[in-house]
Scaffold this motif. Structure first.
Motif, mmCIF file in Angstrom:
data_model
loop_
_atom_site.group_PDB
_atom_site.id
_atom_site.type_symbol
_atom_site.label_atom_id
_atom_site.label_comp_id
_atom_site.label_asym_id
_atom_site.label_seq_id
_atom_site.Cartn_x
_atom_site.Cartn_y
_atom_site.Cartn_z
ATOM 1 N N ALA A 50 129.464 16.654 36.328
ATOM 2 C CA ALA A 50 129.244 15.213 36.463
ATOM 3 C C ALA A 50 128.435 14.871 37.704
ATOM 4 O O ALA A 50 127.740 13.847 37.718
ATOM 5 N N PRO A 70 122.598 17.096 38.472
ATOM 6 C CA PRO A 70 121.664 16.541 37.483
ATOM 7 C C PRO A 70 121.427 17.460 36.291
ATOM 8 O O PRO A 70 121.039 17.004 35.224
ATOM 9 N N THR A 120 125.953 9.258 40.752
ATOM 10 C CA THR A 120 125.385 8.154 39.978
ATOM 11 C C THR A 120 125.867 8.158 38.533
ATOM 12 O O THR A 120 125.856 7.109 37.878
ATOM 13 N N ALA A 121 126.259 9.335 38.007
ATOM 14 C CA ALA A 121 126.691 9.386 36.610
ATOM 15 C C ALA A 121 127.916 8.515 36.373
ATOM 16 O O ALA A 121 128.046 7.882 35.312
ATOM 17 N N GLU A 171 126.736 5.026 36.070
ATOM 18 C CA GLU A 171 126.064 4.810 34.793
ATOM 19 C C GLU A 171 127.076 4.629 33.661
ATOM 20 O O GLU A 171 126.872 3.790 32.774
ATOM 21 N N VAL A 172 128.133 5.420 33.686
ATOM 22 C CA VAL A 172 129.149 5.299 32.648
ATOM 23 C C VAL A 172 129.846 3.948 32.732
ATOM 24 O O VAL A 172 130.016 3.244 31.717
ATOM 25 N N ASP A 175 127.730 1.195 31.425
ATOM 26 C CA ASP A 175 127.254 1.334 30.049
ATOM 27 C C ASP A 175 128.067 0.423 29.132
ATOM 28 O O ASP A 175 129.268 0.628 28.960
ATOM 29 N N ALA A 195 123.136 13.283 27.484
ATOM 30 C CA ALA A 195 123.187 13.133 28.944
ATOM 31 C C ALA A 195 124.400 13.907 29.433
ATOM 32 O O ALA A 195 125.498 13.343 29.536
ATOM 33 N N ASP A 213 125.488 15.107 32.298
ATOM 34 C CA ASP A 213 126.203 14.673 33.495
ATOM 35 C C ASP A 213 127.004 13.408 33.222
ATOM 36 O O ASP A 213 128.165 13.285 33.640
ATOM 37 N N ALA A 214 126.414 12.455 32.485
ATOM 38 C CA ALA A 214 127.158 11.249 32.125
ATOM 39 C C ALA A 214 128.293 11.575 31.165
ATOM 40 O O ALA A 214 129.368 10.963 31.226
ATOM 41 N N ALA A 265 131.104 12.935 33.280
ATOM 42 C CA ALA A 265 131.735 11.828 34.012
ATOM 43 C C ALA A 265 132.582 10.981 33.076
ATOM 44 O O ALA A 265 133.694 10.554 33.429
#
Length: 612
Positions: free
Chosen positions: A326, A329, A346-347, A350-351, A354, A536, A538-539, A542
């Protein structure tokens, strides 16, 4: 009350019988859907095709037997060993060990499969990095068939462990002591005394673990695209997920489902016949019962080391692999240099930002809560009607049918529900909707039914008879007398089914669309390289960590709330005159130690229940 029971029984019948009937009909009618298609006709062509593809048929049977049977045996051995250590030995930190074994149960299966895949990555996997430090340059191939078997067994250990612990707790240790006094060693005692006494319970755990593994899609889907392509769950998924330019083979998939449904039914019948005389092995009596505690002595360090390795493989390394994926990159091996220069968080942002994550989470809660409510309400009403009714052939048949969903693997249930909604969609457009998922999730109704049936038997009929004498109807007596007494059990089962619903992946893998998919399916899309723009990793990692944390908080939050209600009810009951603290009275009134002792004991029992 009769009408209510019939309605509850009809709901359970629709949940279990109709989808399986549609699957059987599809197996005998055409290669596509059984109705509404001009080419549909009654025939045995699908079964003939299975037999013509004998190499494929035996390959699927063999691969499934090795995968499910091997993982079942390994998970049972680990579960029995862990249960034996925590229940029947003097090992230190036994309560901590029991908690560590149960913790993986809250991790959604698709999350566990993803974590193991990251942990075993050939280049960046943390376990392979650790193994390279050992002599011999060991590396685990994550896509090898043997690796899949071990991973599947590790994901299923908690289930048999939770079932074996009460079996070992309930076994009288005097029989083992007698064997030891007679000169038998511990291996001889285990083989000739312990295992024969535990045989009915262990056989039931084996059958249920086997069925659970047979219906699991997560590990074959993530690990077995090549070496595990002949595993039944993945085979069924492949047949209905047609490639571009091909039609899905629903008829052939239905024929496969019928074959394995017969296998699981035979296994369930064998279990019922083997355990029908289980009372002959009962060892608990009201006189002199006590469990035996085995002194480990010099075996304590090896036992604790084995428990540590198990915890490392099932909790520590998988969660670390998820966290490392997570915050990086792209897949890279762990190092302190990479930790200092290439990590980011940052992941997680982003989650959380979202909108589809929150929409999928909302759908997950609605589906899990709605299905748990339907199953618990229908099962509790039917269980009461069967438990209070006369034992006839009809009631016995209904009792067996309501308990039968445990013999239906999730992959077969998901496919059968998929066919059912496709067939009725022209009349009742439910296919691909949230309502379809709520109905499909409710198929595990036997969990609630067996719990409700046992809880009803513990309520004495005198309470309902008193309500009837007071002028209440049977339905009013059930609603005002029985339901409040059943609510603790119902709430506990509802929480269990709610957590199972939030973790579910196999059923929505067959039924969900992008508009109705729960969080587990959306998360799989983010970790699946074939998902194009959604991919994605990493996302996805996470999201897996956030998902696990949410399941933990929601599940244990609900249990905490129920425990507070139980404790509050016990305290209010202890304050009722005649049950708890006495009301103000004259100084010369005699005390009531007996009633107060009863109330205090009830309060302690309620607190103990709340703690559990």
């Amino acid at each position: 009350m009769t009408v209510t029971t019939v309605i509850a029984g009809s709901v359970i019948f629709l949940l279990l019988a109709i989808p399986l009937a549609v699957q059987v009909i599809t197996a005998f009618r055409g290669p596509f859907l059984p109705f509404g298609v001009s080419s549909a006709k009654w025939s045995v062509d699908n079964f003939v095709t299975l037999w013509e593809l004998r190499e494929d048929f035996w390959a699927v049977l063999g691969s499934t037997a090795v995968f499910v049977g091997g993982s079942t045996i390994i998970s049972l051995l680990m579960a029995f060993g862990l249960a034996w250590v925590t229940v029947r030995t003097d090992a230190p930190f036994r309560r901590v060990i029991s908690v560590l074994v149960i913790v993986p149960f809250i991790v959604p299966p698709i999350v566990k499969a993803q974590a193991y895949l990251l942990m075993l990555s050939p280049e960046s996997g943390v376990l392979n990095q650790v193994l390279r430090l050992l002599p011999g340059d060991l590396v685990v191939d994550p896509y090898a068939f043997s690796t899949m078997v071990v991973i599947q067994s590790l994901t299923n250990v908690t289930f048999p462990y939770l079932m074996i612990v009460p079996i070992l707790t309930s076994m009288d240790g005097s029989l083992e002591e007698s064997a030891r006094v007679s000169g038998a060693s511990w291996p001889q005692t285990l083989r000739r005394v312990t295992l024969p006494m535990l045989w009915p319970g262990l056989l039931g755990v084996t059958v249920l673990t086997f069925i659970l593994g047979l219906g699991s899609l997560e590990v074959p889907l993530l690990f077995g695209q090549e070496s595990g392509k002949d595993i039944f769950a993945l085979k069924l998924w492949t047949l209905i997920s047609a490639s571009a330019g091909e039609l899905p083979q629903y008829g052939l998939a239905a024929a496969w489902g019928c074959v394995f449904l017969v296998i699981t039914t035979i296994a369930f019948v064998i279990y019922l016949r083997a355990t029908r005389d289980a009372e002959r092995r009962a060892s608990i009596s009201g006189k002199g019962f006590r469990p035996t505690v085995m002194k480990l002595g010099g075996w304590k360090p090896p036992v604790l080391l084995a428990v540590f390795v198990f915890t490392l493989l099932t909790a520590i390394l998988p969660l670390f692999a998820l966290f490392w994926s997570a915050i990086t990159p792209y897949p890279i091996a762990f190092s302190f240099e990479a930790l200092a220069t290439q990590t980011h968080f940052t992941a997680f942002g982003e989650v959380l930002g979202d909108p589809e994550f929150w929409a999928s989470l909302g759908r997950t809660l609605v589906i899990a809560g709605g299905s748990a409510t339907i199953a618990c309400v229908a099962a509790t009403v039917l269980a009461y009607g069967i438990a209070r009714g006369r034992r006839t052939v009809w009631t016995k048949a209904v009792d067996l049918f309501a308990s039968s969903s445990v013999a239906i693997p999730a992959v077969i249930a998901g496919f059968a529900m998929f066919l059912t909604f496709m067939v009725i969609n022209p009349v009742i457009p439910l296919a691909g909707t949230i309502a379809a998922l709520v109905i499909a999730y409710s198929y595990r109704v036997s969990i609630a039914y067996r719990s409700g049936y046992s809880a009803t038997l513990q309520i004495r009929k005198e309470l309902e008879e008193a309500a009837l004498v007071s002028g209440a109807s049977p339905l009013e007596g059930f609603r005002k007398v029985v339901v409040p007494l059943l609510m603790p059990t119902v709430f506990a089962v509802w929480i269990q089914m709610f957590i199972l619903g939030t973790n579910e992946f196999t059923l929505p893998a067959f039924l969900a669309t992008p508009e109705s998919r729960p969080l587990s399916v959306y998360m799989y899309a983010m970790i699946n390289p074939r998902s194009a723009q959604l991919y994605a990793p990493d996302a996805g990692a996470a999201m897996a960590l956030i998902f696990t944390l949410l399941v933990f908080l929601i599940g244990y939050g609900l249990q905490w709330a129920v425990s507070l209600v139980a404790i509050g009810r016990a305290r209010r009951r202890s304050a009722i005159p005649g049950l708890g603290a006495r009301p103000a009275a004259a100084p010369n009134d005699p005390p009531a130690p007996a009633t107060r002792a009863v109330a205090a004991q009830e309060l302690e029992e309620q607190k103990e229940f709340a703690d559990r």
